[in-house]
Write a protein that holds these residues in place. Sequence first.
Motif: not given
Length: 622
Positions: A1, A24, A27, A447
Amino acid sequence: MNVYSKIENKKIIIFIEGSVDSTTSLELHNELAKLDIERANEVEVDFSKTHYVSSAGLRELLILQKRFKQGKLVIRNANANVLEVLNITGFNNIFNIITGNNDINYSTYSFKEFLAKKVQNYGDEIILNDTFMEWSWNDLDKASDIIAEDLINLGAKKGSHIAICGGNSLNWVATFYAIQKIGGMAILVNPLLKGKEICFLSHVGDIEFFCHGIGPWLKDNPASFLNEIVDPANSQIKKLYDITRPIDVKQRQVSIIVKNFLSSIEVRNDDACVMIFTSGSTGVPKGVLLSSYNMLTAANCGTAIIDSHDDDVMCLVLPLFHIFGLVASLTMAILCNIKVVIPPRIKPDAIIELTDQYKCTILMSVPTLLMGIATSPEYSLDRIQSLRFCGIGGAPVSEMQMLFLQKQFPNASFGIVYGLSEMSPVSVTRKNDTIEHITKTVGRPIDLIKIKIQNVETKEECPRGEVGEILIKGEFLMSGYYKTPIEKQDFDSEGWFHTGDLGYLDEENYIHFAGRKKELIIRGGENIFPGEIQDLASAYKDVFAAQIIGLPDDYYGEIVGCALVLKNKEAFKEEDFIAYLKEHLAPHKIPACIFVYDTFPLLANGKVDVLSLKKDMISRIK
């Protein structure tokens, strides 16, 4: 990501690339916490590059909405998967959701259905231009119908193996989609190959039909070339189809019977529908099997690198028989409805002229070609100033080259792309990456990709910073190699694909490329396996032994070096030896330099000391 943002007056636009899941979301939380949301009049979250949002991701959006008391967050360009999550959870009532054209998940379609959907939604929009004529989606659809009818009349049917061999053209693209409409296997062949090489590939890929476009044979002896590749003594090719002739999409109509027949052919998105040849560790080309799901998913994940604009125009210079050209250029562009212009010649002067004429904004290329454009006598800033993004792959680019390119293309950002025929792209650098990221790494995994670095000897996972073999997993990884024994399929029992490339991961999860475990030479983006050349060189009348080694070159990245031990030095003539190789090999495989030795350096086990030999050859170049 990946998360980044921009501010327009007092409006903050947040871009989220990739998937937001439990891993993610932290983050995402940290990145959103940095933003001065309270001072903004409007906050927009752009989901055009977001593939999935989990409940953990929704929580972070909820926290962001709590911080933004001036009104509702604007959620824009969410795809069908994200919209479904928002609807199921009731979060669609919390945010102001604006849907765009990105709510179509093309990965669920076959190429046949993909084209039909584009025709339905954008039929009259121009998508392809070869500088002589331009095609809309409707025109591409009609042209591919015409070619499909011709191939069916030749005997092609669902499951037929149909080769496309020619330079980039409108007809190449139409032929590709014609094969998809039939439900055939599109086998992509390098047009620079000699007849003997194509005959060999016909057996590897069970090629029945051969669609021939623009290639060297048109200038040499086309009749002789075509007769050679259909000779039943050496080839499996049974029927030829000429795709050099213009297709009149305005006048010619496909019969209703054929239209109905094509409509009746069921093609699924996970059917193997494309075969691309690559060299394996044995030197024998392998047929990489890819589905439309593999390729459309890969292209969709890769679109983050180009950050498409409504006025974008791509100059298509990479060959379509390569994965970089077909997936990371053409398919990536047309997914985003970016107009694609095909140059009549892949030469720096022609690309400069085309870029100037059509105001091209995107150029996916190899370092060799970009350097050629930047140093061309035809170069001037005003002629290439429209370029805003240049993607680079196929070979490494040095820091000195990158700094020079940035100077010559001041309006463009640069992205490094790393990929394989088996899965591409694997990793990319991002828009805001530093010069160190661009020149020292090949980016972060995109991704849906997982990366592991494995110690070559112990097979254990390497810690960060330690070089090992790059192993990959991903949703768009190939299904396997065509008719290849299980021991030569480069997967392990846990599903990791062994790339044969060496590298390491740093603390930021960037991949640092460190060389190739496979004995491949990459010359200007072209993969060359030394064994094929070595066998031919060793068979020459005056040669006792031969070694083919990749040598560094400032222009091509690598060139083919040839080391020989001769039977008779007086009798050997280098020009005759080169002429002999040219009879059997494509031009890019011909050695650029030849060195003669009395004997090769040997290791204790009696094998040639390749590292010592390479070091000596490099010193002799200088």
